[in-house]
Design an enzyme around this catalytic site. Structure first.
Site, PDB file in Angstrom:
ATOM      1  N   GLY A   1       0.813  -1.217   0.000  1.00 15.06           N
ATOM      2  CA  GLY A   1       0.000   0.000   0.000  1.00 15.06           C
ATOM      3  C   GLY A   1       0.845   1.265   0.000  1.00 15.06           C
ATOM      4  O   GLY A   1       0.643   2.180  -0.802  1.00 15.06           O
TER       5      GLY A   1
ATOM      6  N   GLU B   1       5.291   2.916   9.037  1.00 14.87           N
ATOM      7  CA  GLU B   1       4.535   1.674   8.855  1.00 14.87           C
ATOM      8  C   GLU B   1       5.490   0.574   8.389  1.00 14.87           C
ATOM      9  O   GLU B   1       5.276  -0.601   8.652  1.00 14.87           O
ATOM     10  CB  GLU B   1       3.392   1.877   7.838  1.00 14.87           C
ATOM     11  CG  GLU B   1       2.330   0.790   7.935  1.00 14.87           C
ATOM     12  CD  GLU B   1       1.064   1.090   7.145  1.00 14.87           C
ATOM     13  OE1 GLU B   1      -0.006   1.293   7.742  1.00 14.87           O
ATOM     14  OE2 GLU B   1       1.151   1.117   5.897  1.00 14.87           O
TER      15      GLU B   1
HETATM   16  O1  F6P Z   1      -4.387   0.234   7.756  1.00 11.77           O
HETATM   17  C1  F6P Z   1      -3.197   0.302   7.087  1.00 11.77           C
HETATM   18  C2  F6P Z   1      -3.373   0.011   5.624  1.00 11.77           C
HETATM   19  O2  F6P Z   1      -3.503  -1.334   5.405  1.00 11.77           O
HETATM   20  C3  F6P Z   1      -2.206   0.590   4.836  1.00 11.77           C
HETATM   21  O3  F6P Z   1      -1.113  -0.241   4.809  1.00 11.77           O
HETATM   22  C4  F6P Z   1      -2.825   0.847   3.516  1.00 11.77           C
HETATM   23  O4  F6P Z   1      -2.057   1.726   2.757  1.00 11.77           O
HETATM   24  C5  F6P Z   1      -4.150   1.417   3.942  1.00 11.77           C
HETATM   25  O5  F6P Z   1      -4.511   0.672   5.084  1.00 11.77           O
HETATM   26  C6  F6P Z   1      -5.244   1.381   2.923  1.00 11.77           C
HETATM   27  O6  F6P Z   1      -5.535   0.097   2.497  1.00 11.77           O
HETATM   28  P1  F6P Z   1      -6.364  -0.167   1.184  1.00 11.77           P
HETATM   29  O7  F6P Z   1      -5.640   0.405   0.039  1.00 11.77           O
HETATM   30  O8  F6P Z   1      -6.509  -1.655   1.100  1.00 11.77           O
HETATM   31  O9  F6P Z   1      -7.730   0.497   1.353  1.00 11.77           O
END
Ligand code: F6P
Length: 556
Positions: A280, A366
């Site tokens: 992410g 993170e």
């Molecule tokens: O909660 C942390 C996280 O998993 C990040 O690592 C990620 O960038 C963000 O949430 C958003 O996740 P997604 O793109 O799956 O909505």
């Protein structure tokens, strides 16, 4: 987030503090602890030039760090001993170095040229990357040219990216950073927070018939993003006469999860995919960058990829002692683990980079905010520092006091450009004079004697004395272009990678964000239920929930 039940094969490394070079660094630190930058610069008049490196148009002056050639030699040796070289090769080879999620880590493939070959599970992924880039470019062209029409036949003038974390911070940072190159006839907004205010304020002056939403989520299950996406769909349909068919022209998705995208009601023909080997926080060069491409156009987007690729190649091939990201990562380890520095300040002297520190917070913390090694052993040394910062010169009139005269050591990265994108009168010279003055003041300070000689009364002397010896890097490039932004991002990504290899942690998982998500899911019905729910929490949490039930609006 995926998980595997079988423990993967993990190469056990000698615990960091037991390594020969670590011990040598501890001994070396004793001689460096009280060594002043004034002495280091006096003893070596060429130091400034000698400890400046330039690669692919990015300059790193690291001379104002509390180091000698011996420090660098030992840090590089530590990197070799820790397997940094092998780690880099493993990442570029597509090995599953994200061991706890059993995934490859291949953001470098996102910026590999068309003819490159990088394989994951036996498949060359580069053609897939370029197919999506071409799909994005085609779509961006249709929207920007007005060919893509909304449900009522109107041109799309507003673009709202809905996402959070890596699906927001990279896009919003890049939009702000590259605003100079953006399509000014369009409005770009970013909604991330589940706080309804974020959505309400983002759309309050927009017309639904001219507004396109990009729902960006790797998993397409994230609470904040899906809540905002549902609210956006209701807002859009209501603004378009209640016709649900309008979603096809006003919503596109960026995700790895086609099934969830379809379930949400977005035609997968309007979906831009990416892959589980893109983390992410490493995803802004993937389809997650669709809003960036819409803002700056596909040529500029590709220039940004090319900039990142140049740093990738530099990181992969340059000797560690001449390797910008490796050196930056090693210096961070030096301050965190030997000088006990708790934070690193990132201070861009470029207003367009105002969101860069916020973006870096996710990238760094993170990634390396971990307390166990890849093989699950508790670390006995500190890992990621807290990254923070604000653009200069604003910060100078706010928190710099603490960096100059506080009790903590705060290594700082100053980022600046030789040329301004908005050259107004003397502004740029004044800006750069401040960059150079700050790093000079931090390093050399002002002695009590100098203060006294200025006629300062004795009682004021301690207050006006600057101890100095506060380390900083100065990072410079000619001007902030899409290519240079790509380089800067890749520079920090690989610095983070270097730190993670030394600390022997998995820089690519993020289990620490899970518990809060699970507990929130448990509390949501407790806030919303009409009946008084049994509350199994601690007395503080129970009281807060009860108070919210009594005073909030959520029980209606
Ligand atoms: O909660 C942390 C996280 O998993 C990040 O690592 C990620 O960038 C963000 O949430 C958003 O996740 P997604 O793109 O799956 O909505």
């Amino acid at each position: 987030m995926t998980t595997t039940t079988r423990r993967p094969k993990i190469q056990r490394r000698t615990t960091l503090p037991r390594r020969q070079t670590w011990k040598a660094l501890q001994t070396h630190y004793k001689s460096m602890q009280s060594m002043h930058l004034r002495t280091l610069f006096t003893e070596d008049p060429q130091r400034g030039g000698r400890m400046t490196m330039e690669a692919v148009g990015v300059l790193l002056d690291y001379s104002k760090n509390r180091i000698t050639d011996e420090t660098i030699r030992l840090l590089v040796e530590l990197a070799e001993e820790s397997g940094l070289r092998e780690g880099i090769e493993a990442m570029f080879r597509g090995e599953k170095i994200n061991v706890t999620e059993n995934r490859a880590v291949l953001h470098v493939a996102l910026r590999a040229p068309r003819e490159a070959s990088i394989t994951v599970d036996g498949e060359n992924v580069v053609p897939k990357v370029h197919a999506v880039l071409d799909q994005m470019a085609g779509f961006a062209h249709r929207v920007r040219s007005g060919e893509w029409k909304g449900h009522t036949g109107k041109r799309i003038k507003n673009l709202v990216n809905i996402g959070i974390g890596g699906s927001d911070l990279g896009p919003v940072m890049a939009y702000e950073a590259l605003k100079y190159y953006s399509e000014r006839t369009m409005t770009f907004r970013f909604v991330s927070n589940v706080d309804g205010t974020d959505f309400a304020e983002a759309v309050r002056d927009l017309q639904a018939d001219e507004t396109l939403f990009i729902v960006s989520s790797k998993t397409f299950t994230t609470l904040e993003t899906m809540t905002n996406a549902n609210t956006a769909r209701a807002w859009s349909i209501a603004g378009l006469g209640g016709d649900a068919a309008s979603v096809a022209k006003h919503f596109v998705a960026v995700s790895t999860n086609a099934a969830e995208v379809a379930k949400f009601g977005i035609d997968t023909a309007n979906m831009f995919p990416f892959w589980d080997w893109v983390g992410g926080r490493y995803s802004m060069f993937s389809a997650i960058g669709l809003s960036t491409m819409l803002a700056i156009g596909s040529e500029h987007f590709r220039a940004m990829l090319n900039g990142a690729h140049q740093i990738d190649e530099h990181f992969r091939t340059a000797p560690l002692a001449d390797n910008l990201p490796a050196l930056m990562g090693l210096l961070t380890v030096w301050y965190v683990d030997f000088f006990d520095a708790e934070t690193v300040a990132v201070l861009p002297y470029e207003q367009y980079l105002k969101r860069f520190p916020a973006y870096l917070q996710q990238l760094t913390m993170e990634s390396n905010g971990k307390h166990v090694t890849v093989d699950g052993r508790e670390v006995s040394y500190d890992t990621s520092p807290v990254y923070w910062g604000e653009p200069g010169t604003n910060g100078q009139h706010s928190f710099y006091q603490l960096i100059h005269q506080g009790t903590r050591l705060i290594p700082s990265d100053f980022i600046a450009f030789h040329q301004s994108l908005n050259p107004l009168g003397r502004h740029h010279e004044l800006l750069l004079a401040n960059v150079f003055a700050q790093t000079e003041a931090l390093a050399f300070g002002k002695t009590a004697e100098e203060v006294k000689n200025e006629g300062t009364p004795n009682w004021l002397v301690p207050h006006r004395t600057f101890e100095g010896n506060r380390p900083s890097n100065t990072i410079m490039a000619d001007r902030l272009t899409p290519e240079v932004l790509g380089k800067l991002i890749a520079l920090y990504e690989h610095s983070v990678f270097t730190q993670g290899v030394i600390w022997n942690i998995d820089s690519f998982d993020q289990w620490g964000v899970e518990l809060g998500k699970v507990l929130a899911q448990r509390i949501i019905p407790e806030l919303e239920s009409k009946e008084e729910p049994p509350l199994p929490h601690d007395s503080s949490t129970n009281n807060l929930i009860l108070r919210q039930r009594a005073r909030g609006r959520s029980k209606t």
